[in-house]
Scaffold this motif. Structure first.
Motif, PDB file in Angstrom:
ATOM      1  N   GLN A 153      -0.604   0.256  -5.976  1.00  0.00           N
ATOM      2  CA  GLN A 153      -0.024   1.326  -5.197  1.00  0.00           C
ATOM      3  C   GLN A 153      -0.981   2.376  -5.471  1.00  0.00           C
ATOM      4  OE1 GLN A 153       4.195   1.959  -5.793  1.00  0.00           O
ATOM      5  NE2 GLN A 153       4.691  -0.164  -5.516  1.00  0.00           N
ATOM      6  N   LYS A 154      -1.318   2.677  -6.784  1.00  0.00           N
ATOM      7  CA  LYS A 154      -2.386   3.858  -7.131  1.00  0.00           C
ATOM      8  C   LYS A 154      -3.647   3.601  -6.405  1.00  0.00           C
ATOM      9  CE  LYS A 154      -3.946   6.636 -10.791  1.00  0.00           C
ATOM     10  NZ  LYS A 154      -4.042   6.726 -12.261  1.00  0.00           N
ATOM     11  N   ILE A 155      -4.015   2.457  -6.455  1.00  0.00           N
ATOM     12  CA  ILE A 155      -5.487   2.184  -5.835  1.00  0.00           C
ATOM     13  C   ILE A 155      -5.166   2.423  -4.344  1.00  0.00           C
ATOM     14  CG2 ILE A 155      -5.272  -0.271  -5.463  1.00  0.00           C
ATOM     15  CD1 ILE A 155      -8.484   1.806  -6.492  1.00  0.00           C
ATOM     16  N   ILE A 156      -4.446   1.933  -3.794  1.00  0.00           N
ATOM     17  CA  ILE A 156      -4.089   1.818  -2.088  1.00  0.00           C
ATOM     18  C   ILE A 156      -3.957   3.606  -1.790  1.00  0.00           C
ATOM     19  CG2 ILE A 156      -2.695   1.444  -0.383  1.00  0.00           C
ATOM     20  CD1 ILE A 156      -4.532  -0.891  -1.380  1.00  0.00           C
ATOM     21  N   ALA A 157      -3.009   4.599  -2.728  1.00  0.00           N
ATOM     22  CA  ALA A 157      -3.206   5.529  -2.485  1.00  0.00           C
ATOM     23  C   ALA A 157      -4.189   6.401  -2.401  1.00  0.00           C
ATOM     24  CB  ALA A 157      -1.859   6.221  -3.431  1.00  0.00           C
ATOM     25  N   GLU A 158      -4.898   5.999  -3.719  1.00  0.00           N
ATOM     26  CA  GLU A 158      -6.504   6.635  -3.702  1.00  0.00           C
ATOM     27  C   GLU A 158      -7.101   6.714  -2.636  1.00  0.00           C
ATOM     28  OE1 GLU A 158      -9.929   6.487  -6.992  1.00  0.00           O
ATOM     29  OE2 GLU A 158      -7.713   5.946  -7.674  1.00  0.00           O
ATOM     30  N   VAL A 159      -7.405   5.253  -2.410  1.00  0.00           N
ATOM     31  CA  VAL A 159      -8.354   5.013  -1.334  1.00  0.00           C
ATOM     32  C   VAL A 159      -7.802   5.608   0.074  1.00  0.00           C
ATOM     33  CG1 VAL A 159      -9.197   3.115   0.042  1.00  0.00           C
ATOM     34  CG2 VAL A 159      -9.418   2.739  -2.376  1.00  0.00           C
ATOM     35  N   SER A 160      -6.561   5.501   0.375  1.00  0.00           N
ATOM     36  CA  SER A 160      -6.146   6.088   1.614  1.00  0.00           C
ATOM     37  C   SER A 160      -6.382   7.431   1.619  1.00  0.00           C
ATOM     38  CB  SER A 160      -4.390   5.734   1.550  1.00  0.00           C
ATOM     39  OG  SER A 160      -4.224   4.324   1.667  1.00  0.00           O
ATOM     40  N   SER A 161      -6.010   8.306   0.394  1.00  0.00           N
ATOM     41  CA  SER A 161      -6.206   9.737   0.458  1.00  0.00           C
ATOM     42  C   SER A 161      -7.614  10.015   0.753  1.00  0.00           C
ATOM     43  CB  SER A 161      -5.886  10.208  -0.798  1.00  0.00           C
ATOM     44  OG  SER A 161      -5.849  11.545  -1.021  1.00  0.00           O
ATOM     45  N   SER A 162      -8.772   9.145   0.189  1.00  0.00           N
ATOM     46  CA  SER A 162     -10.000   9.496   0.508  1.00  0.00           C
ATOM     47  C   SER A 162     -10.294   9.037   1.863  1.00  0.00           C
ATOM     48  CB  SER A 162     -10.856   8.531  -0.385  1.00  0.00           C
ATOM     49  OG  SER A 162     -12.134   8.559  -0.179  1.00  0.00           O
ATOM     50  N   LEU A 163      -9.715   8.257   2.448  1.00  0.00           N
ATOM     51  CA  LEU A 163     -10.105   7.756   3.905  1.00  0.00           C
ATOM     52  C   LEU A 163      -9.734   8.622   4.892  1.00  0.00           C
ATOM     53  CD1 LEU A 163     -10.138   3.804   3.794  1.00  0.00           C
ATOM     54  CD2 LEU A 163     -12.070   5.343   3.921  1.00  0.00           C
ATOM     55  N   VAL A 164      -8.563   9.350   4.410  1.00  0.00           N
ATOM     56  CA  VAL A 164      -7.908  10.125   5.205  1.00  0.00           C
ATOM     57  C   VAL A 164      -8.938  11.392   5.744  1.00  0.00           C
ATOM     58  CG1 VAL A 164      -6.049  11.919   5.717  1.00  0.00           C
ATOM     59  CG2 VAL A 164      -5.468   9.501   5.093  1.00  0.00           C
ATOM     60  N   LEU A 189      -4.113  -4.426   2.070  1.00  0.00           N
ATOM     61  CA  LEU A 189      -5.504  -4.258   2.687  1.00  0.00           C
ATOM     62  C   LEU A 189      -5.091  -4.029   4.286  1.00  0.00           C
ATOM     63  CD1 LEU A 189      -8.429  -5.225   2.138  1.00  0.00           C
ATOM     64  CD2 LEU A 189      -8.088  -7.358   2.875  1.00  0.00           C
ATOM     65  N   GLN A 190      -4.048  -4.541   4.563  1.00  0.00           N
ATOM     66  CA  GLN A 190      -3.519  -4.117   6.031  1.00  0.00           C
ATOM     67  C   GLN A 190      -3.544  -2.428   6.071  1.00  0.00           C
ATOM     68  OE1 GLN A 190      -0.245  -6.711   6.176  1.00  0.00           O
ATOM     69  NE2 GLN A 190      -1.124  -7.841   7.861  1.00  0.00           N
ATOM     70  N   ILE A 191      -2.900  -1.996   4.986  1.00  0.00           N
ATOM     71  CA  ILE A 191      -3.158  -0.182   5.044  1.00  0.00           C
ATOM     72  C   ILE A 191      -4.356   0.213   5.407  1.00  0.00           C
ATOM     73  CG2 ILE A 191      -2.448   1.863   3.674  1.00  0.00           C
ATOM     74  CD1 ILE A 191       0.073  -0.051   2.534  1.00  0.00           C
ATOM     75  N   ILE A 192      -5.323  -0.409   4.656  1.00  0.00           N
ATOM     76  CA  ILE A 192      -6.522   0.354   4.548  1.00  0.00           C
ATOM     77  C   ILE A 192      -7.242  -0.145   5.807  1.00  0.00           C
ATOM     78  CG2 ILE A 192      -8.934  -0.100   3.566  1.00  0.00           C
ATOM     79  CD1 ILE A 192      -7.667  -0.713   0.665  1.00  0.00           C
ATOM     80  N   ALA A 193      -7.108  -1.350   6.370  1.00  0.00           N
ATOM     81  CA  ALA A 193      -7.594  -1.705   7.629  1.00  0.00           C
ATOM     82  C   ALA A 193      -7.012  -0.726   8.834  1.00  0.00           C
ATOM     83  CB  ALA A 193      -7.089  -3.101   8.149  1.00  0.00           C
ATOM     84  N   ASN A 194      -5.628  -0.465   8.614  1.00  0.00           N
ATOM     85  CA  ASN A 194      -5.086   0.551   9.814  1.00  0.00           C
ATOM     86  C   ASN A 194      -5.829   1.821   9.863  1.00  0.00           C
ATOM     87  OD1 ASN A 194      -3.438  -1.425  10.911  1.00  0.00           O
ATOM     88  ND2 ASN A 194      -1.710  -0.845   9.487  1.00  0.00           N
ATOM     89  N   ILE A 195      -6.132   2.460   8.457  1.00  0.00           N
ATOM     90  CA  ILE A 195      -6.848   3.574   8.217  1.00  0.00           C
ATOM     91  C   ILE A 195      -7.980   3.456   8.972  1.00  0.00           C
ATOM     92  CG2 ILE A 195      -7.898   5.352   6.712  1.00  0.00           C
ATOM     93  CD1 ILE A 195      -5.475   4.416   4.543  1.00  0.00           C
TER      94      ILE A 195
END
Length: 704
Positions: free
Chosen positions: A176-187, A326-332
């Motif tokens: 969850q943390k890595i997804i949140a970190e990557v998501s925050s960066s990509l946003v 990975l789906q979350i990141i793909a959506n971003i």
């Protein structure tokens, strides 16, 4: 402490950003859908003053905020008082160090049990498209995970095998943390940082997901061809990016079908691929791939590409949590690609419009240029370069170039003009310039301050017209006017004196020596006197015509109806009409703004002609009225007189040009020339229409 921290922020952040954020209740933030509607993370956004401008539904549910007026409230009012300073320090750190993400743990209340549970939050700074800070993004999750029946069952299961459960729990938290970190960066990714941020994302997720290779493929023509655009490989694994460019998807039909219709493709063992995936299996084996996971990046009606992982050293099975992350990141990434595409289309449209505008401006003979509020040159058309000899680059690289363009004695005028532009919004002057070749020209310069829709000044648009030839013509015209005045003086004094002598001596002969002449002699004397009077009238008309070219125009509001009645009375007194029926139809409320003296002279000539050329009719009808022609008020005087042949209409307004003989109608042939000169001086026009023996109509417009 809250007030102190945000006072420091207010002093240190650009004023423009604060103005944007102060209206927090009306502010809208453009977040990806997966964050807005996330069932895994609480998401909030505050402005730079610490007030809520966005909260997702999970946050409201977990923190039991049902207040519809939550937006605009201070963040610190909704957290535990012991956590306020910690939270505000995190926000302050993000503002001071924009690229830094700050993680803090805050308490969450359980209102039923009156117990607090711990949540973990990541704070990061949000920017607008101009890199101005606009808010704080906070993404949080529950460290305890004790609020739902599902999490309670998971806890009971973990208690049965504590060590394994702890490992799984820690791994899920890390996921969850890595997804949140990557998501925050990509946003926060922009088109300029996209490649770097994608590479960082592939490296982080590749490490964490135990992949040997992670990659991004982007498609062309909606999955007709596909290319590996970004790739990360663990140590010892050969990159494949260069070998995977412009792959036609019709040679990989099974993959194409999966990409178009499946939410993800997970192949733990390549050897287990179905028979119809023979081409795909051959391609994967050539790269040494043993396991595969990839997610199609889709938007409605469009497939951007795929995001995936490979296992090369051994087979690997990814968990449902991996797939979901990975789906979350793909959506971003899909959101980012759509945004970048929209930005590119908008930029292309702007450039296309700019090129068209520039093309139009370059075809204009008037020099045109634009500067920003610091007087730096932004745009310049070809006419400006032709006029001055200096290019846009010359002006952009040499801020003092204006001192070469303008004579030194005019420098104070130029500097004062710059002040006037900002004070009054515009400036206009006539100016001598010195071109690059050293030639002097006279130009008319106009500057105008351009404002945004919000009323703020944005730039200065300027134009300049070369009026050197016009100035020369004006000087020549002034010289001709002086010569005309001299000629007029000569006519007035040198010709009038002999005429007066002829008239005087003829009258003396007629009175004193009348007995010496027979009837024929008296006729000759009468003809001499008539010719003298006609010559005197002709001289007066010529003087009137010449004066009309130089006398100044004094415009006033005129009641043409009253003026026409007065002129008609005067004309009938000087030209009595007996034995005929005469009718004048003059419309009421005829008005115009013009020179009264000239306008009266105009009516005298036009109405006088109408009367003169109607005298052979028994029933004389003369009309004076107005109508609208091409949107302009036009006056007309119509008679039912003898009329004229329209083939000769162009001769009407030329001096001494007559369409009827002197025996038929007397006159000097100057009256209509005077009328035309008066109308021209007013910026109007005059013309006539006629049918021979059926009357004439004279139209005129006086531009007011």
């Amino acid at each position: 402490m809250v007030e102190v921290l945000f006072t420091k922020v207010r002093d240190e952040i650009h004023t423009k950003a604060l103005i944007t954020m102060n209206a927090s209740a009306n502010f809208s933030i453009d977040l990806p859908e997966y964050l807005k509607n996330s069932n895994n993370y609480s998401v909030i956004v505050t402005d730079l003053n610490g007030n809520y401008i966005f909260v997702n539904e999970l946050f409201k549910k977990c923190f039991e905020f049902l207040d519809p007026h939550l937006l605009g409230r201070p963040f610190h009012e909704t957290i535990h008082e012991d956590d306020v300073e910690l939270a505000n320090k995190a926000a302050y750190t993000c503002i001071k160090e924009p690229d830094k993400k700050v993680t803090v743990q805050l308490r969450k209340p359980d209102k039923k049990s009156n117990v607090y549970y711990w949540t973990e939050w990541e704070f990061s700074l949000l920017h607008d498209e101009n890199k101005n800070p606009i808010g704080i993004l906070c993404i949080g999750h529950d460290l305890n995970e004790l609020n739902s029946e599902i999490n309670l069952k998971r806890l009971l299961s973990l208690m049965e095998d504590n060590e394994e459960a702890n490992c799984k729990l820690q791994r899920n938290l890390k996921l969850q943390k890595i997804i949140a970190e990557v998501s925050s960066s990509l946003v926060r990714t922009t088109s300029n940082s996209f490649d770097e941020d994608i590479d960082n994302m592939l490296r982080k997720t590749g490490h964490f997901f135990d992949a040997d290779r992670s990659y991004l493929f982007l498609s062309q023509d909606n999955v007709e061809t596909i290319s590996n655009t970004h790739e990360w490989c663990t140590d010892g694994v050969n990159p494949q990016k260069d070998n995977l460019q412009n792959i036609p998807m019709n040679v990989l039909p099974w993959f194409k079908e999966q990409i178009q219709h499946s939410p993800f493709i997970h192949i733990p063992d390549i050897d287990e691929l179905p028979v119809e995936a023979g081409a795909e299996k051959q391609l994967l084996n050539s790269q040494g791939i043993k396991s595969l996971l990839f997610i199609p990046i889709k938007k409605p009606g469009l497939i951007w590409g795929i995001l995936g992982f490979d296992a090369v050293n051994s087979t690997y099975t990814w968990t449902p949590e991996h797939i979901q992350g990975l789906q979350i990141i793909a959506n971003i990434i899909g959101d980012l690609l759509q945004k970048m595409r929209n930005e590119k289309e908008l930029q292309d449209a702007k450039e296309d419009i700019y090129k068209k505008i520039q093309e139009i401006f370059n075809n204009v003979d008037i020099a045109m240029w634009s500067r920003n509020l610091d007087l730096e040159y932004l745009f310049m058309n070809d006419a400006t370069v032709s006029l001055t000899g200096y290019s846009l680059r010359d002006w952009q690289t040499n801020p003092e170039l204006w001192k070469k363009l303008y004579p030194e004695q005019d420098w104070p005028i130029v500097e004062k003009a710059s002040e006037e532009i900002f004070e009054k919004g515009q400036h206009e002057r006539q100016q001598v310039i010195i071109t690059k070749s050293g030639k002097k020209k006279v130009v008319k310069i106009t500057h105008k301050l351009v404002y945004s829709a919000e009323g703020k000044p944005t730039r200065i648009d300027s134009t300049s017209a070369d009026i050197t030839e016009i100035i020369d013509y004006q000087r020549k015209l002034e010289q001709l006017n002086e010569e005309l005045k001299a000629f007029t003086y000569s006519i007035s004094h040198d010709l009038r004196a002999p005429l007066r002598s002829i008239e005087g001596f003829t009258e003396i002969i007629r009175e004193d020596y009348s007995s010496l002449f027979d009837e024929e002699g008296h006729k000759y004397l009468q003809r001499i006197q008539a010719a003298s009077k006609k010559m005197s009238k002709l001289i007066n008309d010529l003087l009137d015509l010449s004066r009309l070219s130089t006398v100044s125009i004094n415009r006033k509001d005129i009641n043409l109806t009253q003026m026409a009645h007065s002129v008609v009375s005067m004309l009938l007194e000087s030209t009595p009409i007996t034995g005929k029926k005469v009718e004048f139809k003059i419309d009421s409320n005829l008005t115009v703004t013009a020179d009264p003296v000239m306008t009266e002279l105009l009516l005298q000539n036009l109405l006088g002609n109408a009367i003169k050329y109607s005298t052979k009719k028994n029933n004389i009808l003369i009309e004076f009225s107005s109508l609208i022609i091409n949107g302009e008020k036009t006056f007309y005087i119509r008679d039912n007189g003898v009329g004229f042949n329209m083939e000769y209409a162009e001769r009407l307004f030329m001096p001494f040009q007559r369409l009827h003989s002197e025996n038929e109608f007397s006159g000097s042939g100057i009256g209509l020339s005077i009328a035309k000169r008066i109308v021209n001086r007013h910026g109007g026009s005059i013309w006539a229409e006629s049918i021979l023996n059926s009357g004439s109509t004279f139209y005129f417009k006086l531009d007011s």
